[in-house]
Motif scaffolding. Structure first.
Motif, PDB file in Angstrom:
ATOM      1  N   ALA A 298       0.826  -1.200   0.000  1.00  0.00           N
ATOM      2  CA  ALA A 298       0.000   0.000   0.000  1.00  0.00           C
ATOM      3  C   ALA A 298       0.864   1.254   0.000  1.00  0.00           C
ATOM      4  N   ILE A 299       1.932   1.254   0.803  1.00  0.00           N
ATOM      5  CA  ILE A 299       2.811   2.428   0.839  1.00  0.00           C
ATOM      6  C   ILE A 299       3.440   2.675  -0.525  1.00  0.00           C
ATOM      7  N   ILE A 300       3.951   1.615  -1.153  1.00  0.00           N
ATOM      8  CA  ILE A 300       4.616   1.781  -2.446  1.00  0.00           C
ATOM      9  C   ILE A 300       3.669   2.362  -3.477  1.00  0.00           C
ATOM     10  N   SER A 301       2.473   1.787  -3.582  1.00  0.00           N
ATOM     11  CA  SER A 301       1.599   2.202  -4.676  1.00  0.00           C
ATOM     12  C   SER A 301       1.013   3.578  -4.424  1.00  0.00           C
ATOM     13  N   ILE A 302       0.638   3.893  -3.186  1.00  0.00           N
ATOM     14  CA  ILE A 302       0.026   5.199  -2.946  1.00  0.00           C
ATOM     15  C   ILE A 302       1.059   6.305  -3.089  1.00  0.00           C
ATOM     16  N   VAL A 303       2.273   6.087  -2.582  1.00  0.00           N
ATOM     17  CA  VAL A 303       3.303   7.117  -2.729  1.00  0.00           C
ATOM     18  C   VAL A 303       3.656   7.311  -4.198  1.00  0.00           C
ATOM     19  N   SER A 304       3.800   6.220  -4.939  1.00  0.00           N
ATOM     20  CA  SER A 304       4.175   6.359  -6.347  1.00  0.00           C
ATOM     21  C   SER A 304       3.075   7.025  -7.153  1.00  0.00           C
ATOM     22  N   CYS A 305       1.816   6.634  -6.915  1.00  0.00           N
ATOM     23  CA  CYS A 305       0.728   7.253  -7.674  1.00  0.00           C
ATOM     24  C   CYS A 305       0.562   8.712  -7.299  1.00  0.00           C
ATOM     25  N   ALA A 306       0.697   9.039  -6.007  1.00  0.00           N
ATOM     26  CA  ALA A 306       0.563  10.438  -5.610  1.00  0.00           C
ATOM     27  C   ALA A 306       1.667  11.287  -6.218  1.00  0.00           C
ATOM     28  N   TRP A 307       2.885  10.776  -6.228  1.00  0.00           N
ATOM     29  CA  TRP A 307       3.977  11.537  -6.845  1.00  0.00           C
ATOM     30  C   TRP A 307       3.765  11.642  -8.347  1.00  0.00           C
ATOM     31  N   GLY A 319      11.042  12.630 -14.656  1.00  0.00           N
ATOM     32  CA  GLY A 319      12.221  11.972 -14.114  1.00  0.00           C
ATOM     33  C   GLY A 319      12.403  12.260 -12.640  1.00  0.00           C
ATOM     34  N   GLU A 320      12.183  13.519 -12.251  1.00  0.00           N
ATOM     35  CA  GLU A 320      12.343  13.855 -10.841  1.00  0.00           C
ATOM     36  C   GLU A 320      11.291  13.177  -9.984  1.00  0.00           C
ATOM     37  N   SER A 321      10.054  13.107 -10.490  1.00  0.00           N
ATOM     38  CA  SER A 321       9.004  12.441  -9.719  1.00  0.00           C
ATOM     39  C   SER A 321       9.305  10.963  -9.554  1.00  0.00           C
ATOM     40  N   THR A 322       9.827  10.337 -10.606  1.00  0.00           N
ATOM     41  CA  THR A 322      10.131   8.915 -10.508  1.00  0.00           C
ATOM     42  C   THR A 322      11.203   8.659  -9.462  1.00  0.00           C
ATOM     43  N   THR A 323      12.253   9.469  -9.490  1.00  0.00           N
ATOM     44  CA  THR A 323      13.334   9.275  -8.527  1.00  0.00           C
ATOM     45  C   THR A 323      12.854   9.506  -7.102  1.00  0.00           C
ATOM     46  N   SER A 324      12.101  10.589  -6.902  1.00  0.00           N
ATOM     47  CA  SER A 324      11.612  10.864  -5.550  1.00  0.00           C
ATOM     48  C   SER A 324      10.652   9.789  -5.075  1.00  0.00           C
ATOM     49  N   ALA A 325       9.835   9.259  -5.980  1.00  0.00           N
ATOM     50  CA  ALA A 325       8.879   8.232  -5.571  1.00  0.00           C
ATOM     51  C   ALA A 325       9.592   6.997  -5.058  1.00  0.00           C
ATOM     52  N   VAL A 326      10.676   6.595  -5.736  1.00  0.00           N
ATOM     53  CA  VAL A 326      11.390   5.399  -5.293  1.00  0.00           C
ATOM     54  C   VAL A 326      12.025   5.633  -3.932  1.00  0.00           C
ATOM     55  N   VAL A 327      12.652   6.792  -3.747  1.00  0.00           N
ATOM     56  CA  VAL A 327      13.342   7.042  -2.481  1.00  0.00           C
ATOM     57  C   VAL A 327      12.351   7.113  -1.332  1.00  0.00           C
ATOM     58  N   ILE A 328      11.242   7.816  -1.534  1.00  0.00           N
ATOM     59  CA  ILE A 328      10.284   7.952  -0.441  1.00  0.00           C
ATOM     60  C   ILE A 328       9.584   6.634  -0.171  1.00  0.00           C
ATOM     61  N   SER A 329       9.378   5.820  -1.205  1.00  0.00           N
ATOM     62  CA  SER A 329       8.835   4.490  -0.954  1.00  0.00           C
ATOM     63  C   SER A 329       9.784   3.661  -0.106  1.00  0.00           C
ATOM     64  N   VAL A 331      12.127   4.711   2.014  1.00  0.00           N
ATOM     65  CA  VAL A 331      12.160   5.208   3.389  1.00  0.00           C
ATOM     66  C   VAL A 331      10.886   4.815   4.123  1.00  0.00           C
ATOM     67  N   GLY A 332       9.747   4.911   3.439  1.00  0.00           N
ATOM     68  CA  GLY A 332       8.489   4.509   4.062  1.00  0.00           C
ATOM     69  C   GLY A 332       8.469   3.039   4.423  1.00  0.00           C
ATOM     70  N   ASP A 337       8.503  -0.878   8.582  1.00  0.00           N
ATOM     71  CA  ASP A 337       9.029  -2.151   9.068  1.00  0.00           C
ATOM     72  C   ASP A 337       9.336  -2.069  10.551  1.00  0.00           C
ATOM     73  N   PHE A 338       9.963  -0.982  10.968  1.00  0.00           N
ATOM     74  CA  PHE A 338      10.253  -0.826  12.387  1.00  0.00           C
ATOM     75  C   PHE A 338       8.969  -0.710  13.196  1.00  0.00           C
ATOM     76  N   ALA A 339       8.025   0.087  12.705  1.00  0.00           N
ATOM     77  CA  ALA A 339       6.791   0.280  13.464  1.00  0.00           C
ATOM     78  C   ALA A 339       6.023  -1.025  13.605  1.00  0.00           C
ATOM     79  N   LEU A 340       5.920  -1.777  12.513  1.00  0.00           N
ATOM     80  CA  LEU A 340       5.177  -3.034  12.586  1.00  0.00           C
ATOM     81  C   LEU A 340       5.911  -4.072  13.415  1.00  0.00           C
ATOM     82  N   SER A 341       7.254  -4.087  13.344  1.00  0.00           N
ATOM     83  CA  SER A 341       7.991  -5.023  14.188  1.00  0.00           C
ATOM     84  C   SER A 341       7.757  -4.722  15.656  1.00  0.00           C
ATOM     85  N   TYR A 342       7.720  -3.449  15.982  1.00  0.00           N
ATOM     86  CA  TYR A 342       7.520  -3.083  17.376  1.00  0.00           C
ATOM     87  C   TYR A 342       6.123  -3.467  17.846  1.00  0.00           C
TER      88      TYR A 342
END
Lengths: 356, 356
Positions: A298-307, A319-329, A331-332, A337-342
């Motif tokens: 869900a994080i990957i698709s919503i961040v990528s579509c929103a960007w 090009g800039e949107s594509t690069t930012s979408a990958v990085v923010i995905s 990081v998200g 992962d940390f939040a769900l592990s906790y």
């Protein structure tokens, strides 16, 4: 544009209508903080006003206005909103006109708005099934090969380290359990999500960004389709369905490659590995891995579509949107992962003790 | 184009020259296997010949021909090569004309050619220092924030699992050592490479792809600059220099976040964690992590630049090249991680035994 990027297509649409006929009597002028990024200035005749920092509720109302098809009431209503917006604010216009939030905050806000819209439309049952199946075929079968290959190599890399160190400790029999727990809880969901973010997330952002820049999204609105229904919801559903299944496949192949490497190179029998893994694993480990994967999808698709849908500025912006979408995905994914592990793993566990 | 994609710009260049003046008497016709992807067909008047599957040595010779600036000689020499190429091959032209290697094999070949060229030019000292410093500033300082944030969350996620399971085994004192070894040998280099591949690798592919599609690379050749010197070598050197330093920073912050989480939530003292980590680590662990990072940086930049300079087909091709570059960089990172782990860590280790 200081308004949320989500409402930007609406203004472009109105502006095009106005330019075709010269009868409009609108009296609103929009101040653009990024003039070089706007493809065309939207100007109305009349006295100038400043439309600054609307509240997040406004995009929905502006969006509803679009369906009237009458640009004059649209401009009039915007004018009303502006007057209403000024009353509660005690700030002077001089201060407001000098300050503008950075663009990425608006894009982050559009992620939340888009996520809310997807949830609402899915619950209403407004799902375009043919598009969803198309996207599911892209996310699922075409990514299996890359995910499996990556998972196999990650499994072998971690096997080298675990077998190497645990042998000297006399914990040979627990290597399978440690690998199984590491894979099911952390490695399988994260590795699958990383590959899908790089492959599918960037493709989503590039596609929707190109559609936005070449005004195909506006064409969908003219034809009466909602771009969220037609473009975004199928992609979100496809990733949420595909990632848990990909994670199961990656976990299976990762364990298999680990066992083969341990048996072939380090002399640990496959039976010892499998028996130890079986005693260490519980059904909650597999279920939590699949829940994690669904959240990552869900994080990957919503961040990528929103960007993608908030892209400005032509091919360079895509090009800039594509690069930012990958990085923010990415990081998200790690933050989630940390939040769900906790949340999922509280207290001390006793599963590793069973296989010592 | 069945010839290697490396030589494709040369042919486009020659074709433009020939179209300006009509005096050329060349007699070579190139058969294209992807007609829809070519912007313009290159045809010469005269008897048609089929130029199939040249050996990898040819691109260098064709590239040298470019410097003569005489298109007639270039075409003539190509004709010679074609005749020579037919003699050793016993295969009938009918079979050859029906078969064409897939495009990604040519792109994979261009990765190797580009890597060789970068190594040769670096050893010759042909380094454009101003471009290298510019790229170093992009790869290094602007990526520190994202890499550190990601590394902190990965460290905390793995700490949850290790502390949780090892507490019940009575191995509380070895948690720091396990985390330090896991971080230095696997997690820090891989996480740093993943973030850099998503952020920098896709930016490289998108930039060079756009330059290729808009013929800026050909303009560099017209101006007498070598695109490999000017565009590719600075990027490769920048990633090779920056990634080891980023990995050191990520390792430090990952250990710090792990120790803080273990102390704050699980009650394992920071002193126990750091003392155990100090006894488990050796200098070879840090050195091998930096060597791994440098190899990952080379893989990311060479794959991304090679995919960028072999882009065809306009804006859609740029998007596809960017997506493929990220995926192949990630797969290359994981494969190299396994290979380097196998090479660097042979036999059973005894470092974990020291901290029990």
């Amino acid at each position: 544009m200081q308004t949320t990027s989500y409402s930007h297509p609406l203004f472009c649409f109105s502006c095009r209508n106005i330019s075709t006929n010269g009868k409009s009597k609108g009296s609103v002028k929009f101040r653009a903080p990024y003039p070089s990024q706007l493809g065309r200035k939207c100007g109305f005749n009349g006295r100038p006003r400043v439309y600054i920092s609307p509240s997040p509720i406004k995009p929905n109302r502006l969006y509803v206005l679009h369906n009237t098809g009458d640009n004059h009431p649209s401009a009039f209503s915007v004018d009303d909103e502006m007057n209403t917006n000024h009353a509660p604010n005690g700030m002077s216009p001089t201060f407001l006109s000098n300050w503008s939030p950075p663009r990425y905050l608006w894009r982050g806000l559009s992620v939340l708005i888009l996520a809310g819209q997807v949830v609402v439309k899915t619950l209403k049952g407004k799902i375009h099934w043919r598009n969803t199946l198309q996207q599911l075929e892209r996310v699922g079968p075409k990514s299996v090969g890359v995910c499996l290959l990556t998972s196999a190599f990650v499994g072998m890399a971690f096997t080298i380290q675990f077998v190497r160190e645990f042998t000297r400790l006399g914990l040979n029999r627990s290597v399978g359990g440690v690998l199984a727990l590491a894979f099911s809880r952390e490695l399988s969901p994260v590795v699958t999500a990383i590959v899908v973010a790089g492959r599918i997330g960037s493709a989503f952002a590039a596609e929707l960004g190109t559609m936005q820049v070449s005004e195909q999204t506006d064409t969908l609105r003219v034809l009466g389709s909602d771009p969220v229904d037609y473009l975004v919801t199928p992609r979100v559903l496809a990733t949420c369905i595909a990632l848990p299944l990909l994670t199961l496949l990656c976990f299976t192949l990762g364990m298999a490659s680990s066992a083969l490497l341990a048996d072939g190179v380090y002399g640990l029998s496959i039976n010892i590995i499998m028996d130890s893994a079986q005693r260490a694993l519980r059904s909650w480990d597999i279920i939590s891995a699949m829940i994690k994967s669904q959240v990552f999808g869900a994080i990957i698709s919503i961040v990528s579509c929103a960007w993608g849908v908030t892209t400005l500025g032509g091919a360079k912006g895509v090009g800039e949107s594509t690069t930012s979408a990958v990085v923010i995905s990415l990081v998200g994914i790690f933050i989630a992962d940390f939040a769900l592990s906790y949340v999922f793993f509280q207290g001390a566990g006793d599963q590793l003790k069973n296989c010592v």
